[in-house]
Design an enzyme around this catalytic site. Structure first.
Site, PDB file in Angstrom:
ATOM      1  N   GLU A 172       3.935   8.808   4.053  1.00  0.00           N
ATOM      2  CA  GLU A 172       3.053   9.642   5.301  1.00  0.00           C
ATOM      3  C   GLU A 172       1.678   9.472   5.233  1.00  0.00           C
ATOM      4  O   GLU A 172       1.013   9.342   6.426  1.00  0.00           O
ATOM      5  CB  GLU A 172       3.344  11.042   5.046  1.00  0.00           C
ATOM      6  CG  GLU A 172       5.133  11.376   5.271  1.00  0.00           C
ATOM      7  CD  GLU A 172       5.515  10.794   6.604  1.00  0.00           C
ATOM      8  OE1 GLU A 172       5.011  10.672   7.537  1.00  0.00           O
ATOM      9  OE2 GLU A 172       6.678  10.299   6.463  1.00  0.00           O
ATOM     10  N   HIS A 228       0.327   6.275   7.099  1.00  0.00           N
ATOM     11  CA  HIS A 228       0.546   6.912   8.546  1.00  0.00           C
ATOM     12  C   HIS A 228      -0.847   7.044   9.276  1.00  0.00           C
ATOM     13  O   HIS A 228      -0.897   7.264  10.425  1.00  0.00           O
ATOM     14  CB  HIS A 228       1.695   7.669   9.001  1.00  0.00           C
ATOM     15  CG  HIS A 228       3.038   6.889   8.969  1.00  0.00           C
ATOM     16  ND1 HIS A 228       3.197   5.503   9.390  1.00  0.00           N
ATOM     17  CD2 HIS A 228       4.382   7.395   8.515  1.00  0.00           C
ATOM     18  CE1 HIS A 228       4.478   5.305   9.141  1.00  0.00           C
ATOM     19  NE2 HIS A 228       5.133   6.396   8.751  1.00  0.00           N
TER      20      HIS A 228
END
Length: 362
Positions: A305, A308
Site C-alpha cells: 500500500e 501506491h
C-alpha cells in the site's frame, strides 16, 4: 505516516492502470477494443481469443463494479493525475461470484467514464489506453492458476472541457465538518504497529538485496541496469522510512473502512490522491508476517500500500498485475511501477521472524 483522529467521509473511488509511454497493441488471448460513446464515456469490448474458456477475476479491470480506473488517460504524452482507489485483493478463498467466464470467441462490453477519476476540464486532445494482466482460474475452481495479459488499442479523444467538468467525481474533497474519531485503538493498533515494524524491516532488506542480487532484480523487474536498481532501492527505502513512524510522514493510515470499499477479499485500499491507506476487516485475519514464499500477510500489505502513495515515492505504483505469474508478464516499465512486484520481491523467500527494535512512536 499518521494515524489521524479525523477523516472526511470517503466516497466512491478508482484504480490506476497505466503510466509512461503508450506501447502499440499486440496479439493476446484477450482482445480489448476501446471506443468513445460520449465526450468522456468509453466502451470496452472484451473478446476471448483463446481456444479455451477464460475464467477471469473481476477485480482491478473492466469487470470490476467498483470505481477503479479501467484505463490510463494521457495528455501531451504524459499521464493525467489519477484520483481514485487502488485495492489489494486476497488471492485465495475467492468466491465464484468474483469471476466472469468467457467462452472461446465470446465478447462482452463494459462502459466507464474517465472524467469521474481525472480532471479533464482543460479539454483538448487526450489519449486513452489500457494494459495489464488479469488473474484467472480454471474449470469449476476458484484457485488462481495464472494470468492473461492484454493490451488495448490507443483511443484518441477531443474532449469538451466544460462538459467534462460536469461529470460527478468518484472521490469527494475532504470536509472539515465530517469527523470520525480515531479507530486505531487496542488490539488493531498493536497489530498494525507490529506489521509496520516488519514492513520497515522487509523493505530495508529488499533494498539491500536489490543492490546485491541483479539476477533476482531481473527475475521480478525484467531489467537490472543501474538506473532500474537505483529506482527500486530508492522506493523501498522510502517505504521503510514511512513504515518506521506513526506520528509523522506523508500518509494517513486508517484501521477500519471509511469509504465502504471493503468488498469481498479486499485486504486494504489506498487513495493515492489523498495519500490515505485503509485496512479492511480481513487484513486482521492474515498473519503479521508469513514464512511462505510470495504469501500475502499484514507486513507485505503495508509495503504494497505504501508503494501506491505519491507522498512516499513519486511516481507511485499501480496495480498492473497480481501474483508471481502476473508480474512476469509485465514490461520492465510496468514492473517498475507495479505494487505487487515490490511486495513479491520483498518476500520472495522465507523470512526469519526475528524482529529488530524500530523506534515506532504513536
Amino acid at each position: 505516516m499518521l494515524f489521524p483522529s479525523i477523516v472526511a467521509a470517503l466516497a466512491a473511488l478508482a484504480n490506476p492502470v497505466l503510466s509512461l509511454t503508450i506501447p502499440q497493441a499486440t496479439g493476446s488471448e484477450l482482445d480489448v477494443q476501446l471506443s468513445a460513446i460520449g465526450n468522456t464515456r468509453i466502451k470496452a469490448v472484451i473478446t476471448n481469443k483463446a481456444d479455451r474458456q477464460l475464467k477471469l477475476l473481476k477485480y482491478n479491470n473492466f469487470f470490476d463494479d467498483g470505481p477503479i480506473q479501467k484505463a490510463g488517460v494521457f495528455k501531451d504524452g504524459q499521464p493525467v493525475k489519477f484520483e481514485g482507489m487502488l485495492r489489494r485483493v486476497l488471492m485465495k478463498n475467492l468466491e465464484p461470484s468474483l469471476f466472469v467466464s468467457l467462452s472461446p470467441g465470446q465478447t462482452v462490453e463494459r462502459e466507464f467514464d474517465i472524467a469521474s477519476t481525472a480532471d479533464l476540464a482543460s479539454g483538448g486532445a487526450y489519449s486513452v489506453f489500457s494494459q495489464g494482466a488479469i488473474p484467472f482460474a480454471e474449470g469449476d475452481g476458484t484457485t488462481i492458476a495464472g494470468a492473461v495479459a492484454f493490451k488495448s488499442n490507443k483511443l484518441d479523444l477531443d474532449i469538451d472541457g466544460a462538459l467534462a467538468a460536469t461529470v460527478s467525481k468518484a472521490i469527494n474533497p475532504i470536509s472539515a465538518r465530517t469527523r470520525v474519531e480515531s479507530a486505531c485503538r487496542g488490539e488493531q493498533r498493536e497489530t498494525l504497529l507490529k506489521a509496520l515494524e516488519y514492513s520497515a524491516q522487509l523493505s530495508r532488506a529488499a533494498a539491500q538485496a536489490a543492490q546485491n542480487n541483479t539476477r533476482k532484480v531481473e527475475e521480478y523487474f525484467m531489467k537490472s541496469d543501474a538506473q532500474t536498481v537505483e529506482t527500486i532501492v530508492a522506493r523501498l527505502n522510502a517505504v521503510a522510512q514511512e513504515s518506521s513512524s506513526t506520528d509523522s510522514g506523508a500518509t494517513r493510515y486508517f484501521c477500519n473502512d471509511r469509504g465502504n470499499q471493503c468488498t469481498p477479499n479486499t485486504i486494504a485500499y489506498t487513495l493515492p490522491s489523498l495519500n490515505v491507506v485503509v485496512n479492511c476487516p480481513i487484513y486482521y485475519d492474515l498473519p503479521v508476517i508469513s514464512d511462505e514464499c510470495h504469501a500475502q500477510d499484514q507486513a507485505t500489505t503495508c509495503l504494497h500500500e505504501f508503494t501506491h502513495n505519491p507522498g512516499v515515492y513519486d511516481p507511485y505504483c499501480r496495480d498492473h498485475a497480481y501474483g508471481y505469474d502476473g508480474i512476469r508478464k509485465l514490461s520492465p516499465e510496468q514492473a517498475l511501477l507495479n505494487a505487487d512486484t515490490y511486495s513479491l520481491f520483498a518476500n520472495g523467500k522465507p523470512k526469519s521472524q526475528t524482529t529488530s527494535n524500530f523506534n515506532l512512536k504513536f
